[in-house]
Design an enzyme around this catalytic site. Structure first.
Site, PDB file in Angstrom:
ATOM      1  N   ALA A  33      38.305  78.178   6.232  1.00  0.00           N
ATOM      2  CA  ALA A  33      39.484  78.250   7.100  1.00  0.00           C
ATOM      3  C   ALA A  33      39.230  78.970   8.412  1.00  0.00           C
ATOM      4  CB  ALA A  33      40.611  78.961   6.355  1.00  0.00           C
ATOM      5  N   ALA A  38      37.631  74.103  11.505  1.00  0.00           N
ATOM      6  CA  ALA A  38      39.007  74.502  11.203  1.00  0.00           C
ATOM      7  C   ALA A  38      39.689  75.009  12.465  1.00  0.00           C
ATOM      8  CB  ALA A  38      39.005  75.574  10.125  1.00  0.00           C
ATOM      9  N   LYS A  39      38.961  75.842  13.194  1.00  0.00           N
ATOM     10  CA  LYS A  39      39.527  76.416  14.417  1.00  0.00           C
ATOM     11  C   LYS A  39      39.866  75.336  15.420  1.00  0.00           C
ATOM     12  CE  LYS A  39      36.916  80.628  14.624  1.00  0.00           C
ATOM     13  NZ  LYS A  39      35.703  81.158  15.184  1.00  0.00           N
ATOM     14  N   TYR A 205      35.502  59.325  12.907  1.00  0.00           N
ATOM     15  CA  TYR A 205      35.639  58.156  13.778  1.00  0.00           C
ATOM     16  C   TYR A 205      36.649  57.153  13.223  1.00  0.00           C
ATOM     17  CZ  TYR A 205      32.993  59.129  17.849  1.00  0.00           C
ATOM     18  OH  TYR A 205      32.636  59.658  19.060  1.00  0.00           O
ATOM     19  N   HIS A 267      29.370  57.223  11.968  1.00  0.00           N
ATOM     20  CA  HIS A 267      30.401  56.781  12.917  1.00  0.00           C
ATOM     21  C   HIS A 267      30.140  55.362  13.447  1.00  0.00           C
ATOM     22  CE1 HIS A 267      31.300  60.909  12.586  1.00  0.00           C
ATOM     23  NE2 HIS A 267      30.651  61.367  13.640  1.00  0.00           N
ATOM     24  N   ARG A 365      30.000  61.321  28.970  1.00  0.00           N
ATOM     25  CA  ARG A 365      30.554  61.328  27.627  1.00  0.00           C
ATOM     26  C   ARG A 365      31.473  60.116  27.511  1.00  0.00           C
ATOM     27  NH1 ARG A 365      34.494  65.896  24.871  1.00  0.00           N
ATOM     28  NH2 ARG A 365      34.343  65.072  22.759  1.00  0.00           N
ATOM     29  N   ARG A 370      31.878  47.297  22.355  1.00  0.00           N
ATOM     30  CA  ARG A 370      32.064  46.243  23.363  1.00  0.00           C
ATOM     31  C   ARG A 370      31.535  44.922  22.834  1.00  0.00           C
ATOM     32  NH1 ARG A 370      28.321  45.567  28.613  1.00  0.00           N
ATOM     33  NH2 ARG A 370      29.576  44.061  29.745  1.00  0.00           N
TER      34      ARG A 370
HETATM   35  C1  BG6 Z   1      30.008  64.666  14.973  1.00  0.00           C
HETATM   36  C2  BG6 Z   1      28.574  64.978  15.223  1.00  0.00           C
HETATM   37  O1  BG6 Z   1      30.143  64.031  13.740  1.00  0.00           O
HETATM   38  O2  BG6 Z   1      30.504  63.825  15.997  1.00  0.00           O
HETATM   39  C3  BG6 Z   1      28.403  65.608  16.589  1.00  0.00           C
HETATM   40  O3  BG6 Z   1      28.088  65.866  14.225  1.00  0.00           O
HETATM   41  C4  BG6 Z   1      29.041  64.761  17.660  1.00  0.00           C
HETATM   42  O4  BG6 Z   1      27.031  65.807  16.884  1.00  0.00           O
HETATM   43  C5  BG6 Z   1      30.463  64.406  17.283  1.00  0.00           C
HETATM   44  O5  BG6 Z   1      29.035  65.515  18.847  1.00  0.00           O
HETATM   45  C6  BG6 Z   1      31.073  63.425  18.252  1.00  0.00           C
HETATM   46  O6  BG6 Z   1      32.438  63.342  17.996  1.00  0.00           O
HETATM   47  P1  BG6 Z   1      33.500  63.212  19.162  1.00  0.00           P
HETATM   48  O7  BG6 Z   1      34.795  63.185  18.454  1.00  0.00           O
HETATM   49  O8  BG6 Z   1      33.333  64.397  20.067  1.00  0.00           O
HETATM   50  O9  BG6 Z   1      33.159  61.928  19.856  1.00  0.00           O
END
Ligand code: BG6
Length: 790
Positions: A33, A38-39, A205, A267, A365, A370
């Site tokens: 927690a 969690a934070k 994801y 993911h 990022r 696609r």
């Molecule tokens: C996590 C990975 O599962 O997903 C991380 O361990 C990665 O390395 C992250 O940064 C990416 O998730 P998001 O939600 O930031 O796209």
């Protein structure tokens, strides 16, 4: 204490009374927690659940737990809870009241020993008995490292199960093993404590709104997709998660896992499955979805080491050394970047490339899925639907935009020349685009764009799904093992694969671009820095060797190794270019350095696509081609007579016309320029090989040369300070149009000019080589250790 609070909360005006709480009570126990996850997400997700479900007929209590002792643990936990945010669409007053209640309904427990678990169980039971509440269920959220799973699972199973009639849901966070065997082991351990339907393995994801909408989208748009969702219409699929952050602070985890285990195995694979699986009759029935998914896994073609390109950002090794206290010479083989080419052998997808890509320390990022459709038709439609540049129909694509990037919101985009999608009213709405924004080369206005009415964090979505028992949002054991079974052979085969080092961020430029060829992938550009046989270097040499020379990639090695590397890079470039465009235009310099390279290339009989290669001269001396001083003569002797380049593909420079040498009126330069324009697309050579003279000259462009350093002329006559004085040469502007330029520098004699060049800027008049800077192509330096280190 909790009891008093529960009563207070339940009897507060606007909220349901005890009698109304007929659905029973839910206890949520968050293990870990006070940890990072969690934070950052879980408490906020639980608070959201409370806000959403406060009138659902269920009552709640929230139990944060960790190994930390009661007092400090409590402090840490409540510090987090106090900072919980109110969602923008929530009325501030209601939110403030609910937050206050949420804090009162939350309690910290130290959970360390078997006894601690028994006490927790007793507290829950007592509370419910005293309040006369029926127990609906218990959620145990494991936000702890996986090595702790088995122990905690045992305690929950033996002393914290709810009574019959109430459900138990245990939520597990990845990593779920690091290969098939370890995942099987962990799964076996857990199944001895929990039933399959009790386990909720999180892949966050699946809580991302764009990913979660792939199946519903396919379902609701069957009428449009049925004819085109297949190999006849789909060109390729890209599933991408690019990150700018690196692994700093997480290397103890990352070093063991790397990018494939961290995000591709889970993911990106889940997104791949949603795209490739056959649609079940009912897309919200977990069991049906699972069966279709497992079938899709079965259809994936096995991967081998050539299915992936791998990289590591340069600072990674240092971060590992520092954080994990490794020795200075520790070499990490963990990839932080991967591009993987996947094929499905199902009838629907056979032949369609699925590219999965992810990396840390990249330039942006962004996450997206696609689907790019084939675009071979001649477009008879109006200008607005046409790609002006290629007079083709505009690209057709469907993009599930996961988030960040240029759009900075989850979205579903469908090219307007495909169809107007059916989207669920109420949860997705058509977005009014920013007109100047371009997504994948097209203005936003070319797409129908939909974004969620209410943007929700993945964890809030998942926590809500746990509450509703929506198992289709979670990873079952079979699903997990199928994924590991697919990835493990690749992971085994690449464990010693060399990694491409990349500087990180925008500096990566095209270094990580990769292309597909005959079912495999390879980086498009030659390696940036290659220290061949590093064992033969002394430690101090390492400090002097840089990955870049004049801001371009540098390959360095002992001359023999360097030459064989260069020959092999030329061959790779040739093969890729021929695969792409059917021919390869190579322009070679004269002089002494390339001779060893020619001799080396002469041994590349079989794999090199000589039949499709055109050989051009970068420069020539004004002597008959049969003269031993002729560059062509040397090229012929050392290379052309050993390989099968078709006669018409060899283009010597016309220095000898009308039985005289390099006379302007004979227009040899124009002749050569015309031949180039006629045969080489855009007069852009695929590869130009240059050398460097001790005075900084390159090709036959000498310091202070009047011709060829600038201007429109592409082939020029020049004067050399040494005999034979007259020369013919490609000009700098023409060289700079090339797709790739490799500069070869060999020997101690070139050390001084190498050092000088490393310091000077763009001054082609003084040092013509400093003017080599391909406008859209790539420059790579091949400098041997003697030239580099002296
Ligand atoms: C996590 C990975 O599962 O997903 C991380 O361990 C990665 O390395 C992250 O940064 C990416 O998730 P998001 O939600 O930031 O796209």
């Amino acid at each position: 204490m909790l009891r008093r609070v529960l009563c207070t909360v339940l009897f507060m005006g606007a909220l349901p009374s005890l009698a109304e709480v007929s659905q029973g009570h839910i206890s949520v126990v968050l293990l870990g927690a006070t940890g990072d996850l969690a934070k950052k997400y879980l408490w906020q997700g639980l608070f959201q659940l409370y806000m959403d479900q406060v009138s659902s007929g269920h009552s709640f209590t929230f139990h944060g737990a960790a190994l930390t002792a009661l007092e400090p643990g409590q402090r840490l936990m409540f510090d987090v809870l106090k900072k919980l945010a109110c969602p923008p669409d929530e009325s501030p007053n209601r939110c403030a009241v609910l937050k206050d209640q949420f804090l009162k309904l939350s309690q910290y427990h130290q959970l360390k020993t078997a006894e601690n678990y028994t006490v927790l169980n007793r507290e829950i039971e007592t509370l419910l008995r005293q309040e006369g509440l029926k127990e609906a269920g218990r959620i145990f959220y494991f936000s702890v490292p996986p090595f702790a799973y088995t122990e905690i699972a045992r305690h929950i199973n033996s002393s914290c199960r709810p009574p019959p009639g109430a459900w138990l849901r245990v939520v597990l966070e990845k990593p779920f093993g690091h290969d098939l065997e370890s995942a099987q082991q962990l799964a076996a351990d857990l199944t001895s404590f929990f039933r399959e339907e009790e386990m909720y393995r999180v892949d966050h994801y699946l809580g991302k709104q764009a990913v979660a909408h792939i199946l519903p989208f396919r379902d609701q748009n069957r009428q449009f997709l049925d004819p085109i969702w297949n190999r006849h219409h789909v060109e390729r699929v890209e599933i991408v998660l690019k990150e700018t952050v690196d692994a700093k602070g997480r290397t103890s985890f990352y070093e063991q896992y790397g990018v494939i285990r961290d995000v591709l195995q889970n993911h990106l694979t889940e997104a791949l499955m949603f795209l490739t699986m056959e649609l079940p009759a009912n897309v919200s029935r977990a069991e049906e979805v699972l069966q279709c998914k497992l079938q899709a896994f079965q259809s994936l073609r096995g991967l081998n080491k050539n299915s992936a390109v791998l990289g590591q950002y340069q600072a990674y090794a240092g971060q590992v050394q520092e954080e994990l206290q490794k020795a200075q010479d520790y070499i990490s083989t963990t990839p932080t970047f991967a591009g993987v080419l996947i094929h499905s052998d199902s009838l629907r997808w056979e032949g369609v490339p699925f590219l999965l890509t992810s990396g840390k320390a990249l330039d942006e990022r962004v996450g997206y899925v696609r689907v790019l459709f084939k675009n071979r038709a001649y477009c008879t439609q109006s200008e607005t639907l046409r790609d002006a540049e290629h007079s083709q129909c505009k690209a057709k694509q469907i993009v599930f935009y996961i988030g960040h990037g240029a759009l900075n919101t989850p979205a579903v985009l469908v090219s307007r020349n495909l169809f107007r999608p059916v989207m669920p009213e109420g949860s997705w709405r058509e977005a009014v685009g920013q007109s100047d924004l371009h997504i994948f080369g097209q203005p936003l206005s070319d797409y129908y764009v939909y974004s969620p009415v209410k943007e929700r964090d993945a964890y809030s979505v998942l926590i809500s799904n746990i509450y509703h028992g929506r198992k289709d949002f979670f990873i079952t054991t079979e699903n997990l093992l199928a994924s590991w079974a697919f990835w493990t052979p690749l992971l085994d085969s690449i464990s010693h694969q060399p990694l491409r080092l990349y500087p990180g961020g925008v500096e990566n430029q095209h270094l990580l671009d990769f292309e597909m060829e005959s079912g495999e992938v390879a980086f498009t550009l030659a390696e940036a820095v290659e220290l061949l046989n590093p064992n033969r270097l002394t430690p101090s040499d390492y400090r002097t060797i840089q990955s870049k020379f004049r801001q371009s990639p540098l390959v360095s090695a002992w001359s023999e190794d360097l030459i064989s590397q260069l020959a092999s890079d030329i061959e790779k470039t040739a093969s890729r270019t021929v695969a792409r465009s059917g021919q390869f235009h190579l322009a070679l310099s004269g002089g002494s350095s390339p001779v060893v390279l020619f001799q080396r290339l002469a041994r590349h009989h079989y794999a090199f696509p000589w039949k499709h290669t055109h050989i051009w001269l970068v420069d020539e001396r004004c002597v008959p081609l049969t003269d031993t001083e002729s560059n062509f003569f040397s090229l012929h002797n050392h290379l052309l007579q050993s390989v099968r380049v078709p006669y018409f593909n060899v283009h010597p420079m016309p220095v000898h016309l009308n039985q005289r040498l390099c006379v302007e009126e004979d227009r040899g330069t124009e002749l050569y320029a015309k031949e180039i324009v006629a045969l080489v697309a855009n007069a852009s050579f695929d590869l130009v090989l240059l050398g460097v003279g001790t005075d900084g000259h390159t090709a036959s462009l000498f310091p202070k040369s009047e011709n060829g350093l600038e201007g429109a002329q592409t082939v020029v006559l020049t004067e050399s300070p040494v005999k034979p004085h007259q020369r013919m040469s490609l000009s700098l502007p023409l060289i700079n149009k090339a797709r790739q330029v490799f500069v070869l520098v060999l020997g101690k004699g070139k050390h001084d000019i190498t050092i000088l060049l490393s310091r000077v800027g763009h001054e082609p008049k003084k040092w013509p080589i400093s003017g080599v800077s391909p406008s859209s192509g790539q420059l790579v330096w091949y400098v041997d250790y003697e030239a580099l280190l002296g």
